[in-house]
Every structure is written in structure tokens, then in C-alpha cells.
Design a protein around this motif. Structure first.
Motif, PDB file in Angstrom:
ATOM      1  N   ILE A 186      -6.013 -23.028 -33.839  1.00  0.00           N
ATOM      2  CA  ILE A 186      -6.982 -23.415 -32.809  1.00  0.00           C
ATOM      3  C   ILE A 186      -6.494 -22.993 -31.426  1.00  0.00           C
ATOM      4  O   ILE A 186      -7.265 -22.477 -30.608  1.00  0.00           O
ATOM      5  N   THR A 187      -5.187 -23.192 -31.184  1.00  0.00           N
ATOM      6  CA  THR A 187      -4.608 -22.762 -29.906  1.00  0.00           C
ATOM      7  C   THR A 187      -4.732 -21.254 -29.736  1.00  0.00           C
ATOM      8  O   THR A 187      -5.064 -20.756 -28.646  1.00  0.00           O
ATOM      9  N   GLY A 188      -4.477 -20.508 -30.830  1.00  0.00           N
ATOM     10  CA  GLY A 188      -4.602 -19.053 -30.782  1.00  0.00           C
ATOM     11  C   GLY A 188      -6.014 -18.610 -30.463  1.00  0.00           C
ATOM     12  O   GLY A 188      -6.224 -17.669 -29.676  1.00  0.00           O
ATOM     13  N   ILE A 189      -6.998 -19.279 -31.058  1.00  0.00           N
ATOM     14  CA  ILE A 189      -8.406 -18.938 -30.804  1.00  0.00           C
ATOM     15  C   ILE A 189      -8.757 -19.191 -29.333  1.00  0.00           C
ATOM     16  O   ILE A 189      -9.323 -18.323 -28.650  1.00  0.00           O
ATOM     17  N   ILE A 190      -8.414 -20.390 -28.836  1.00  0.00           N
ATOM     18  CA  ILE A 190      -8.766 -20.760 -27.459  1.00  0.00           C
ATOM     19  C   ILE A 190      -8.062 -19.839 -26.455  1.00  0.00           C
ATOM     20  O   ILE A 190      -8.691 -19.313 -25.521  1.00  0.00           O
ATOM     21  N   CYS A 191      -6.751 -19.640 -26.671  1.00  0.00           N
ATOM     22  CA  CYS A 191      -5.993 -18.786 -25.738  1.00  0.00           C
ATOM     23  C   CYS A 191      -6.488 -17.338 -25.788  1.00  0.00           C
ATOM     24  O   CYS A 191      -6.540 -16.655 -24.755  1.00  0.00           O
ATOM     25  N   GLY A 192      -6.866 -16.873 -26.975  1.00  0.00           N
ATOM     26  CA  GLY A 192      -7.379 -15.507 -27.096  1.00  0.00           C
ATOM     27  C   GLY A 192      -8.686 -15.327 -26.341  1.00  0.00           C
ATOM     28  O   GLY A 192      -8.886 -14.320 -25.651  1.00  0.00           O
ATOM     29  N   ILE A 193      -9.579 -16.320 -26.467  1.00  0.00           N
ATOM     30  CA  ILE A 193     -10.871 -16.239 -25.775  1.00  0.00           C
ATOM     31  C   ILE A 193     -10.675 -16.230 -24.256  1.00  0.00           C
ATOM     32  O   ILE A 193     -11.251 -15.409 -23.542  1.00  0.00           O
ATOM     33  N   ILE A 194      -9.806 -17.148 -23.785  1.00  0.00           N
ATOM     34  CA  ILE A 194      -9.576 -17.248 -22.336  1.00  0.00           C
ATOM     35  C   ILE A 194      -8.878 -15.991 -21.810  1.00  0.00           C
ATOM     36  O   ILE A 194      -9.264 -15.432 -20.772  1.00  0.00           O
ATOM     37  N   SER A 195      -7.871 -15.525 -22.542  1.00  0.00           N
ATOM     38  CA  SER A 195      -7.077 -14.377 -22.071  1.00  0.00           C
ATOM     39  C   SER A 195      -7.911 -13.111 -21.967  1.00  0.00           C
ATOM     40  O   SER A 195      -7.636 -12.240 -21.135  1.00  0.00           O
ATOM     41  N   GLY A 196      -8.933 -12.992 -22.803  1.00  0.00           N
ATOM     42  CA  GLY A 196      -9.765 -11.798 -22.779  1.00  0.00           C
ATOM     43  C   GLY A 196     -10.499 -11.592 -21.474  1.00  0.00           C
ATOM     44  O   GLY A 196     -10.926 -10.479 -21.173  1.00  0.00           O
ATOM     45  N   TYR A 197     -10.644 -12.676 -20.701  1.00  0.00           N
ATOM     46  CA  TYR A 197     -11.388 -12.584 -19.451  1.00  0.00           C
ATOM     47  C   TYR A 197     -10.530 -12.170 -18.264  1.00  0.00           C
ATOM     48  O   TYR A 197     -11.069 -11.756 -17.240  1.00  0.00           O
ATOM     49  N   PHE A 198      -9.194 -12.317 -18.362  1.00  0.00           N
ATOM     50  CA  PHE A 198      -8.380 -11.982 -17.188  1.00  0.00           C
ATOM     51  C   PHE A 198      -7.152 -11.113 -17.482  1.00  0.00           C
ATOM     52  O   PHE A 198      -6.503 -10.633 -16.567  1.00  0.00           O
ATOM     53  N   PHE A 199      -6.818 -10.877 -18.773  1.00  0.00           N
ATOM     54  CA  PHE A 199      -5.686 -10.002 -19.078  1.00  0.00           C
ATOM     55  C   PHE A 199      -6.009  -8.561 -18.650  1.00  0.00           C
ATOM     56  O   PHE A 199      -7.100  -8.067 -18.942  1.00  0.00           O
ATOM     57  N   PRO A 200      -5.080  -7.873 -17.997  1.00  0.00           N
ATOM     58  CA  PRO A 200      -5.275  -6.434 -17.756  1.00  0.00           C
ATOM     59  C   PRO A 200      -5.351  -5.696 -19.090  1.00  0.00           C
ATOM     60  O   PRO A 200      -4.749  -6.108 -20.084  1.00  0.00           O
ATOM     61  N   GLU A 201      -6.085  -4.615 -19.110  1.00  0.00           N
ATOM     62  CA  GLU A 201      -6.286  -3.877 -20.357  1.00  0.00           C
ATOM     63  C   GLU A 201      -4.974  -3.434 -20.986  1.00  0.00           C
ATOM     64  O   GLU A 201      -4.805  -3.525 -22.210  1.00  0.00           O
ATOM     65  N   GLU A 202      -4.015  -2.983 -20.179  1.00  0.00           N
ATOM     66  CA  GLU A 202      -2.752  -2.497 -20.728  1.00  0.00           C
ATOM     67  C   GLU A 202      -1.967  -3.618 -21.396  1.00  0.00           C
ATOM     68  O   GLU A 202      -1.294  -3.400 -22.407  1.00  0.00           O
ATOM     69  N   VAL A 203      -2.039  -4.830 -20.845  1.00  0.00           N
ATOM     70  CA  VAL A 203      -1.356  -5.975 -21.453  1.00  0.00           C
ATOM     71  C   VAL A 203      -2.065  -6.370 -22.752  1.00  0.00           C
ATOM     72  O   VAL A 203      -1.434  -6.643 -23.775  1.00  0.00           O
ATOM     73  N   ALA A 204      -3.389  -6.410 -22.709  1.00  0.00           N
ATOM     74  CA  ALA A 204      -4.160  -6.783 -23.894  1.00  0.00           C
ATOM     75  C   ALA A 204      -3.909  -5.819 -25.048  1.00  0.00           C
ATOM     76  O   ALA A 204      -3.866  -6.210 -26.215  1.00  0.00           O
ATOM     77  N   ARG A 205      -3.721  -4.539 -24.721  1.00  0.00           N
ATOM     78  CA  ARG A 205      -3.501  -3.536 -25.773  1.00  0.00           C
ATOM     79  C   ARG A 205      -2.173  -3.744 -26.496  1.00  0.00           C
ATOM     80  O   ARG A 205      -2.010  -3.295 -27.638  1.00  0.00           O
ATOM     81  N   ILE A 206      -1.218  -4.432 -25.867  1.00  0.00           N
ATOM     82  CA  ILE A 206       0.046  -4.756 -26.552  1.00  0.00           C
ATOM     83  C   ILE A 206      -0.241  -5.634 -27.766  1.00  0.00           C
ATOM     84  O   ILE A 206       0.274  -5.397 -28.862  1.00  0.00           O
ATOM     85  N   PHE A 207      -1.098  -6.653 -27.590  1.00  0.00           N
ATOM     86  CA  PHE A 207      -1.432  -7.561 -28.687  1.00  0.00           C
ATOM     87  C   PHE A 207      -2.299  -6.860 -29.734  1.00  0.00           C
ATOM     88  O   PHE A 207      -2.183  -7.130 -30.933  1.00  0.00           O
ATOM     89  N   VAL A 208      -3.157  -5.968 -29.300  1.00  0.00           N
ATOM     90  CA  VAL A 208      -3.978  -5.202 -30.241  1.00  0.00           C
ATOM     91  C   VAL A 208      -3.084  -4.274 -31.072  1.00  0.00           C
ATOM     92  O   VAL A 208      -3.327  -4.071 -32.265  1.00  0.00           O
ATOM     93  N   THR A 209      -2.036  -3.728 -30.457  1.00  0.00           N
ATOM     94  CA  THR A 209      -1.087  -2.886 -31.188  1.00  0.00           C
ATOM     95  C   THR A 209      -0.361  -3.710 -32.259  1.00  0.00           C
ATOM     96  O   THR A 209      -0.197  -3.267 -33.402  1.00  0.00           O
ATOM     97  N   PHE A 210       0.063  -4.933 -31.874  1.00  0.00           N
ATOM     98  CA  PHE A 210       0.682  -5.824 -32.861  1.00  0.00           C
ATOM     99  C   PHE A 210      -0.275  -6.106 -34.011  1.00  0.00           C
ATOM    100  O   PHE A 210       0.111  -6.100 -35.186  1.00  0.00           O
ATOM    101  N   ASN A 211      -1.552  -6.347 -33.679  1.00  0.00           N
ATOM    102  CA  ASN A 211      -2.535  -6.639 -34.722  1.00  0.00           C
ATOM    103  C   ASN A 211      -2.684  -5.480 -35.696  1.00  0.00           C
ATOM    104  O   ASN A 211      -2.834  -5.684 -36.908  1.00  0.00           O
ATOM    105  N   GLY A 212      -2.655  -4.250 -35.170  1.00  0.00           N
ATOM    106  CA  GLY A 212      -2.757  -3.092 -36.049  1.00  0.00           C
ATOM    107  C   GLY A 212      -1.582  -2.998 -37.006  1.00  0.00           C
ATOM    108  O   GLY A 212      -1.753  -2.718 -38.196  1.00  0.00           O
ATOM    109  N   ILE A 213      -0.371  -3.246 -36.486  1.00  0.00           N
ATOM    110  CA  ILE A 213       0.837  -3.207 -37.321  1.00  0.00           C
ATOM    111  C   ILE A 213       0.793  -4.328 -38.363  1.00  0.00           C
ATOM    112  O   ILE A 213       1.059  -4.112 -39.548  1.00  0.00           O
TER     113      ILE A 213
END
Length: 393
Positions: A13-40
């Protein structure tokens, strides 16, 4: 000093809430770090799935060989029949209910894809992790080796299965499950970045409400059958099982609820020997509640993304689902882990759909477990009646 441990559900639940909130203010380059982890992580999950199937299903089938007799066959058939009924009952109930809302959402999501401001993030790099063998190969191997070990005195093979299952359980509990909250965070971060989160959350709130109502109806039907067979009041039978239901809600574990399920089942005039045999076995092989959750949620995802969801596709999916999860309840998160293989191979789920399924499944995990263990009591009542008829002949 005792270390505080946070359960998986609060982490998700924390992951869902933090993910939703972070999507609105994370810079794209920072967000892509987590997307890279997700791909791996997604590729590692794809590598692990065939091993998980072999490590869970083969030992589960081979262990059934330790309990010989006609009652074993009757219990297994009843459990699988109840699981199949749950799957098809859910499919035919949910498809007309979901249709209007889901198709509206699909139209909105397709429109969002055409909007350049609503785009999915891409990883910095990818690491290919091809599995040792395919999903169907793993399933066939599990059947052949599991049935062979159960039918023979191959103690060395059974010992290997038990030790291999321990390795797989460690893989799930020490690596996959701890990383799931971060994986789910990345899924919802990407969804939030693309602007689809609020639409998806809105629809799945309704889906969860439908599942809750359907699982109550399913229990009434199961105990209606048990009452008709045993000539007892079905509502009284169901009432006697409520302590097991409430315990499962609190523990989210079929295994941890077995003592309570046993005690309450015996209150429904089930012989002690029958209850001692049926309840632990059904805790492993009867998965009506888990099947209901996976079928309903996967149907919603299919309809959102325009994937095939007609009865010809779902018939095979439901039939396979009841088999794939045969040994999963003993492993935290095992049911959805075992189901990922056929979600991807039969329904065509991608990384985002799989992550969404995992998050939603865990979010209401206790309701599926409660439905499973309560239904075990209905199966025990039917088996007890059949055993009693055989004794009187």
C-alpha cells in the motif's frame, strides 16, 4: 530489543501511494532509474517463473502419493470442481458487470496514448535473462515427475523435490517478495507519470467491491450444496465456520488457520478422522477464493487493454489456474507467483499488467484466503457424507 517487522500488505500500500505521488514531481531522469529496476526485476521474474512452477507443483503432486485411498480422490475432485466453479462463476458474473466502465476506461487510456504529454517512461538499459525452459515445459515436467514420484517409491526424487521446494520458497520469500513493494512503486510511478493512475484506481475500486460481494455469494452456494447433500441447514453450517473465516482474515494464511478450521468443521458433524484428513489437504488444493480474485482482476485488465477475454480463452486459463496453484498457499505470495506464468502465456499480460495484478492481489489477499478455508469446511461435510454412505453399504 525486538526488531519491528512491517507486513507485506502495508509495504505494498505504501508503494502504491508513494508511486502515485512521486509520479507528479519526480524529474524524468530520476523516475527512469526506478523504471530501469522494474525492467531488470521483470526479466528476473520471467527467468524464475518456470523454476517456481517446477519447485511448487511437482512436490505438491508427489506429496499426494502419501495419502492413498478413494477419499483422497474424492477430496481432490471436489476441491478442483469447487475451484473451477468459482472461476466460471466469477467470469460469467463479472464480464457483464465490468463491461461498460472498463470499455469507457479503455477509450480514455487509448486517447491518452495519443497525447504526447501522457507517455510511458523507458528504462536506461535492459538485461536479458532468458529462462532455462519455457512455462509449458516446466508444467509438463512438474506433472510427469510429480506423478511419477507419487506412483513409485522414488524416495531420492521426493527428497530432491522437497529440498528444491525449500530453495524456491527462499527465492520467493527472501528475494522476490521483499522487492515487490519497490517493483509496485515503479509500476505506479510510471502510471502516474503517464496520467492513467486515477482512472485505473477508480475502476479497480469497483472491481474489489464486486469481488467482495461475489465471494460471499460463492460461500452461500458452496454451503448450500453441502447442506443439500448432508441434509443439514446450510446457514448453520456456514455460521459454524465464521471463526475460521475471521481467523483467515487476520492471518492471511491457510496453514495458520488450520487448527481453527479443524475445530469448526467438527462442529458441523464431520467425523474427526475425516476432518483431520480433509482440512490440511484442502488448505493446499482448494483455491476457490484465490481463483475468484485472479479471474476477476485479470478480466478487468484484459478489458482495459483490449486483450482477448472470450470464454474460449478463459476456459483454458481457469482450468490451468486451479492446477498451477496446487501447492502455492503454503508460500507467501505463492498463488499469484504461480499464476503469473499463465497470465503471461495465455492472457498475454505485459510487465505493467503483471505488476498491477500482483499489487491488487496482495491488497485483498486475506479475503481470498478466508474464502478458501471456509469453503474447506463445505468440502469436508460432503466428503464425510460420502464416507458415511460407503460405510453403511
Amino acid at each position: 530489543m525486538k526488531k519491528l517487522r512491517i507486513g507485506l500488505l502495508p509495504q505494498v500500500i505504501t508503494g502504491i501511494i508513494c508511486g502515485i505521488i512521486s509520479g507528479y514531481f519526480f524529474p524524468e531522469e530520476v523516475a527512469r532509474i526506478f523504471v530501469t529496476f522494474n525492467g531488470i526485476f521483470s526479466n528476473f521474474l520471467g527467468f524464475s517463473i518456470p523454476l517456481i512452477i517446477l519447485g511448487l507443483v511437482a512436490p505438491g503432486i508427489s506429496d499426494l502419493g502419501n495419502k492413498a485411498g478413494k477419499l483422497l480422490f474424492i477430496t481432490v475432485v471436489l476441491s478442483y470442481a469447487f475451484t473451477l466453479f468459482s472461476g466460471f462463476f466469477t467470469y460469467f458474473s463479472c464480464k457483464p458487470i465490468f463491461s461498460s466502465d472498463i470499455f469507457d476506461l479503455a477509450a480514455n487510456m487509448n486517447a491518452g496514448v495519443e497525447n504526447p504529454e501522457n507517455r510511458q517512461l523507458v528504462p536506461f538499459f535492459k538485461i536479458d535473462m532468458p529462462p532455462v525452459f519455457g512455462v509449458m515445459t516446466a508444467l509438463l515436467l512438474a506433472f510427469v515427475l510429480g506423478i511419477g514420484a507419487a506412483a513409485s517409491s522414488a524416495e531420492t526424487l521426493k527428497s530432491f523435490f522437497r529440498e528444491f521446494r525449500q530453495v524456491i520458497e527462499l527465492l520467493i520469500s527472501r528475494i522476490i517478495i521483499p522487492l515487490l513493494p519497490l517493483y509496485i512503486f515503479g509500476i505506479f510511478l510510471n502510471m502516474s507519470f503517464s496520467g492513467a493512475t486515477l482512472q485505473v484506481i477508480s475502476v479497480f475500486g469497483k472491481v474489489i467491491g464486486v469481488i467482495f460481494i461475489l465471494h460471499i455469494l460463492l460461500l452461500i452456494i458452496q454451503f448450500g450444496i453441502a447442506g443439500a447433500v448432508s441434509k443439514q441447514n446450510p446457514l448453520k453450517l456456514l455460521y459454524n465456520m465464521l471463526p475460521a473465516y475471521m481467523t483467515a482474515l487476520g492471518t492471511s494464511s491457510s496453514a495458520a488457520t488450520i487448527p481453527v478450521t479443524l475445530e469448526q468443521t467438527k462442529k458441523n458433524r464431520v467425523d474427526e478422522d475425516i476432518a483431520d484428513f480433509c482440512i490440511p489437504l484442502c488448505a493446499t488444493i482448494h483455491l476457490s477464493g484465490s481463483t475468484m480474485k485472479i479471474v476477476a482482476m485479470s478480466l478487468a485488465v484484459c478489458m482495459m487493454q483490449g486483450l482477448p477475454c472470450d470464454i474460449s480463452v478463459y476456459s483454458g486459463f481457469i482450468a490451468m489456474l486451479g492446477i498451477m496453484m496446487v501447492a502455492a498457499p503454503g508460500v507467501p505470495g505463492g498463488a499469484i507467483m504461480a499464476a503469473i506464468a499463465i497470465l503471461q502465456s495465455i492472457l498475454g499480460f505485459d510487465e505493467q499488467s503483471t505488476g498491477l495484478m500482483i499489487a491488487l492481489y496482495i491488497a485483498i489477499d486475506s479475503f481470498g484466503t478466508a474464502c478458501n478455508v471456509t469453503g474447506d469446511g463445505a468440502i469436508a461435510v460432503i466428503v464425510n457424507h460420502i464416507a458415511g454412505k460407503k460405510k453403511s453399504i
